[in-house]
Write a protein that holds these residues in place. Structure first.
Motif, PDB file in Angstrom:
ATOM      1  N   THR A  17      64.588  -7.594 -45.701  1.00 36.79           N
ATOM      2  CA  THR A  17      65.556  -6.517 -45.502  1.00 36.79           C
ATOM      3  C   THR A  17      64.899  -5.146 -45.580  1.00 36.79           C
ATOM      4  O   THR A  17      65.161  -4.268 -44.748  1.00 36.79           O
ATOM      5  CB  THR A  17      66.670  -6.594 -46.559  1.00 36.79           C
ATOM      6  OG1 THR A  17      67.318  -7.869 -46.478  1.00 36.79           O
ATOM      7  CG2 THR A  17      67.695  -5.494 -46.353  1.00 36.79           C
ATOM      8  N   GLU A  18      64.029  -4.974 -46.537  1.00 39.18           N
ATOM      9  CA  GLU A  18      63.466  -3.661 -46.815  1.00 39.18           C
ATOM     10  C   GLU A  18      62.260  -3.293 -45.959  1.00 39.18           C
ATOM     11  O   GLU A  18      62.065  -2.120 -45.622  1.00 39.18           O
ATOM     12  CB  GLU A  18      63.071  -3.568 -48.297  1.00 39.18           C
ATOM     13  CG  GLU A  18      64.234  -3.663 -49.269  1.00 39.18           C
ATOM     14  CD  GLU A  18      65.233  -2.528 -49.097  1.00 39.18           C
ATOM     15  OE1 GLU A  18      64.805  -1.405 -48.762  1.00 39.18           O
ATOM     16  OE2 GLU A  18      66.440  -2.769 -49.295  1.00 39.18           O
ATOM     17  N   PHE A  19      61.440  -4.265 -45.572  1.00 34.89           N
ATOM     18  CA  PHE A  19      60.148  -3.918 -44.985  1.00 34.89           C
ATOM     19  C   PHE A  19      59.830  -4.572 -43.640  1.00 34.89           C
ATOM     20  O   PHE A  19      58.786  -4.274 -43.061  1.00 34.89           O
ATOM     21  CB  PHE A  19      59.033  -4.227 -45.989  1.00 34.89           C
ATOM     22  CG  PHE A  19      59.155  -3.446 -47.268  1.00 34.89           C
ATOM     23  CD1 PHE A  19      58.897  -2.079 -47.281  1.00 34.89           C
ATOM     24  CD2 PHE A  19      59.558  -4.056 -48.440  1.00 34.89           C
ATOM     25  CE1 PHE A  19      59.023  -1.344 -48.451  1.00 34.89           C
ATOM     26  CE2 PHE A  19      59.685  -3.337 -49.615  1.00 34.89           C
ATOM     27  CZ  PHE A  19      59.421  -1.969 -49.620  1.00 34.89           C
ATOM     28  N   VAL A  20      60.687  -5.444 -43.117  1.00 31.47           N
ATOM     29  CA  VAL A  20      60.500  -5.965 -41.762  1.00 31.47           C
ATOM     30  C   VAL A  20      61.242  -5.049 -40.797  1.00 31.47           C
ATOM     31  O   VAL A  20      62.417  -4.732 -40.999  1.00 31.47           O
ATOM     32  CB  VAL A  20      61.010  -7.414 -41.631  1.00 31.47           C
ATOM     33  CG1 VAL A  20      60.997  -7.858 -40.164  1.00 31.47           C
ATOM     34  CG2 VAL A  20      60.143  -8.353 -42.466  1.00 31.47           C
ATOM     35  N   TYR A  21      60.538  -4.630 -39.741  1.00 35.42           N
ATOM     36  CA  TYR A  21      61.106  -3.664 -38.800  1.00 35.42           C
ATOM     37  C   TYR A  21      61.323  -4.227 -37.402  1.00 35.42           C
ATOM     38  O   TYR A  21      62.135  -3.696 -36.650  1.00 35.42           O
ATOM     39  CB  TYR A  21      60.196  -2.436 -38.697  1.00 35.42           C
ATOM     40  CG  TYR A  21      60.209  -1.567 -39.922  1.00 35.42           C
ATOM     41  CD1 TYR A  21      61.204  -0.611 -40.121  1.00 35.42           C
ATOM     42  CD2 TYR A  21      59.237  -1.698 -40.901  1.00 35.42           C
ATOM     43  CE1 TYR A  21      61.224   0.193 -41.257  1.00 35.42           C
ATOM     44  CE2 TYR A  21      59.239  -0.907 -42.037  1.00 35.42           C
ATOM     45  CZ  TYR A  21      60.238   0.035 -42.218  1.00 35.42           C
ATOM     46  OH  TYR A  21      60.256   0.820 -43.342  1.00 35.42           O
ATOM     47  N   GLU A  22      60.599  -5.263 -37.017  1.00 31.57           N
ATOM     48  CA  GLU A  22      60.641  -5.685 -35.614  1.00 31.57           C
ATOM     49  C   GLU A  22      60.440  -7.191 -35.494  1.00 31.57           C
ATOM     50  O   GLU A  22      59.651  -7.782 -36.235  1.00 31.57           O
ATOM     51  CB  GLU A  22      59.545  -4.957 -34.829  1.00 31.57           C
ATOM     52  CG  GLU A  22      59.470  -5.331 -33.363  1.00 31.57           C
ATOM     53  CD  GLU A  22      58.357  -4.608 -32.633  1.00 31.57           C
ATOM     54  OE1 GLU A  22      58.290  -4.728 -31.397  1.00 31.57           O
ATOM     55  OE2 GLU A  22      57.537  -3.928 -33.291  1.00 31.57           O
ATOM     56  N   VAL A  23      61.149  -7.807 -34.559  1.00 31.77           N
ATOM     57  CA  VAL A  23      60.937  -9.210 -34.198  1.00 31.77           C
ATOM     58  C   VAL A  23      61.048  -9.338 -32.684  1.00 31.77           C
ATOM     59  O   VAL A  23      61.745  -8.556 -32.027  1.00 31.77           O
ATOM     60  CB  VAL A  23      61.943 -10.169 -34.884  1.00 31.77           C
ATOM     61  CG1 VAL A  23      61.821 -10.104 -36.393  1.00 31.77           C
ATOM     62  CG2 VAL A  23      63.375  -9.872 -34.443  1.00 31.77           C
ATOM     63  N   ALA A  24      60.353 -10.327 -32.122  1.00 33.11           N
ATOM     64  CA  ALA A  24      60.430 -10.612 -30.682  1.00 33.11           C
ATOM     65  C   ALA A  24      61.198 -11.910 -30.484  1.00 33.11           C
ATOM     66  O   ALA A  24      60.824 -12.944 -31.058  1.00 33.11           O
ATOM     67  CB  ALA A  24      59.029 -10.718 -30.087  1.00 33.11           C
TER      68      ALA A  24
END
Length: 444
Positions: free
Chosen positions: A406-413
């Motif tokens: 929640t806090e530190f993941v910014y992007e996924v493909a």
């Protein structure tokens, strides 16, 4: 305007007296000077309770190692691709050449940068403008984005690692990048000095870049004979094949059509809208680097579904440094209690961390597992395939708590087919354009 006043001896004396008056400060000093802050601040209960068991696991074999380079985005995208290729060829272990991918990324990026700068010169952009100075300072790093990786694979394909192995310069890119950067700075200076010769300067810069890259990384194969023995011991021969043919034949999961979702927490960037970073790209004429801004919860749901329903790794970008225990391979939002050691409240939320330069995505990896609660949708923790070798963590695999996601993941493909209709429509709209120095472009 506040006056800049010196730190006085009186103030310093007060600070020292206040420090000495608190016994906990001296205890913290004794511990940290001897053991280091992470060992002192490590949350024992949180660390021991972060388990390495997952309800869904995707086995991708032995982890890879990017050595002293910033090629995480290439390694992680090829880690997703090699899972598909291994399945198609019946192999237990297989690795693509990251050196091959980097060679053509950098060659294309040299061309992209020189032509981008040429357009700025011709438009009258001053050499000392913030934009020009930012682009000059940032040129020829190793970073990149999922879309940029796909641009390389679509145009140049991929080859097995043993056919274009690592070199000293691919494993330690600093010296090569320094020379490439200096060459590009020289060519840009020539552009500003004589704009009438821009086309000639661009051509000479691309040629020089090609020579430098080939000297450092070797000459990549244009075609090769492909043969292998699968995990059942059966021999296969495919004959002569080009790298593009190899990619199209054995990585047939439609990765090139994936969409990049980001969680940009800043209020002025609405969810459900597309955003893009100016001047960010590698292959001229390739797909632009754009993201769809969505809630973090939607990103989690997509990753969970891909892992559990499709059984394939998922590429992502994160700020890997906060609350990380590198040796044990753990991330949790409360893994270290720095505030208790220092007597300071680190209370920035995700939006504030992005806005005030405290956090940005700086590392790409692949999700290869998730632990889901009995309700089938609530995620508890995640298994991550890193590219830092197998001497750390769980043979190179990390464990991430759900609150750290929640806090530190910014992007996924993710596949475009997973998006609801409103998000698919948003992809057809013009992107909100952010400046080249925006933190959403930090991974590249």
């Amino acid at each position: 305007m506040a006056e800049l006043t010196p730190l006085s001896a009186e103030t310093l004396g007060t600070l020292c007296a206040d420090f000495e008056s608190n016994a906990a400060n001296r205890l913290a000093m004794n511990a940290v000077t001897a053991a280091g802050i992470d060992k002192v601040a490590r949350n024992y209960d949180r660390a021991r309770l972060l388990q390495r068991r997952f309800s869904v696991t995707v086995d991708n074999g032995t982890v890879t190692h990017q050595d002293r380079s910033g090629r995480c985005w290439l390694f992680s995208s090829l880690n997703v691709a090699r899972f598909v290729a291994k399945k198609n060829m019946g192999l237990k272990e297989f690795e693509f050449s990251q050196n091959y991918a980097m060679y053509f990324d950098k060659l294309e990026r040299i061309n992209y940068f020189l032509k981008d700068m040429a357009a700025l010169v011709e438009a009258g952009e001053p050499a000392d403008s913030r934009l020009v100075q930012h682009l000059l300072a940032d040129v020829m790093g190793d970073g990149g984005q999922w879309t940029m990786a796909m641009n390389v694979y679509k145009k140049y394909g991929a080859v097995p690692k043993d056919l274009f192995p690592e070199t000293e310069s691919s494993k330690n890119t600093g010296p090569m990048n320094t020379q490439l950067r200096s060459m590009l700075h020289t060519e840009v200076a020539r552009m500003f000095a004589d704009p009438s010769k821009i086309d000639e300067i661009v051509a000479e810069g691309v040629a020089a870049g090609h020579r430098i890259l080939t000297i450092h990384l070797g000459e990549p194969p244009k075609s090769f004979d492909w043969e292998w023995t699968d995990e059942k011991g059966e021999f296969h021969r495919d004959g002569e094949i080009t790298p593009v043919e190899f990619w199209n034949k054995y990585v047939d999961a439609g990765l090139e059509d994936y969409v990049c979702l980001v969680d940009d927490p800043r209020a002025e960037h609405p969810k459900g809208k597309k955003i893009a970073i100016e001047h960010l790209g590698n292959v001229a004429g390739g797909d632009p680097t754009e993201y769809l801004n969505v809630p973090n919860r939607f990103m989690k749901d997509c990753v969970r579904r891909i892992l559990s329903e499709q059984g394939i790794p998922v590429w992502f970008g994160a700020d890997c440094h906060p609350m990380m225990d590198r040796e044990s391979g753990a991330w949790a939002a409360d893994l270290f209690e720095y505030g208790r050691v220092y007597g300071f409240d680190f209370d920035l939320d995700k939006e504030q961390r992005v806005r005030f330069g405290d956090s940005a995505m700086n590392h790409a990896m692949a999700f290869v597992g998730v632990d889901v609660d009995e309700d089938g949708t609530t995620t508890r923790r995640w298994r991550v395939e890193n590219s830092w070798g197998d001497k750390i963590a769980d043979k190179g695999y990390f464990t991430m708590s759900d609150d750290w996601f929640t806090e530190f993941v910014y992007e996924v493909a993710v596949p475009k087919s997973m998006l609801p209709e409103e998000y698919r429509k948003a992809l057809e709209e013009p992107a909100i354009s952010l400046p080249a120095w925006d933190p959403m472009g930090a991974l590249a």
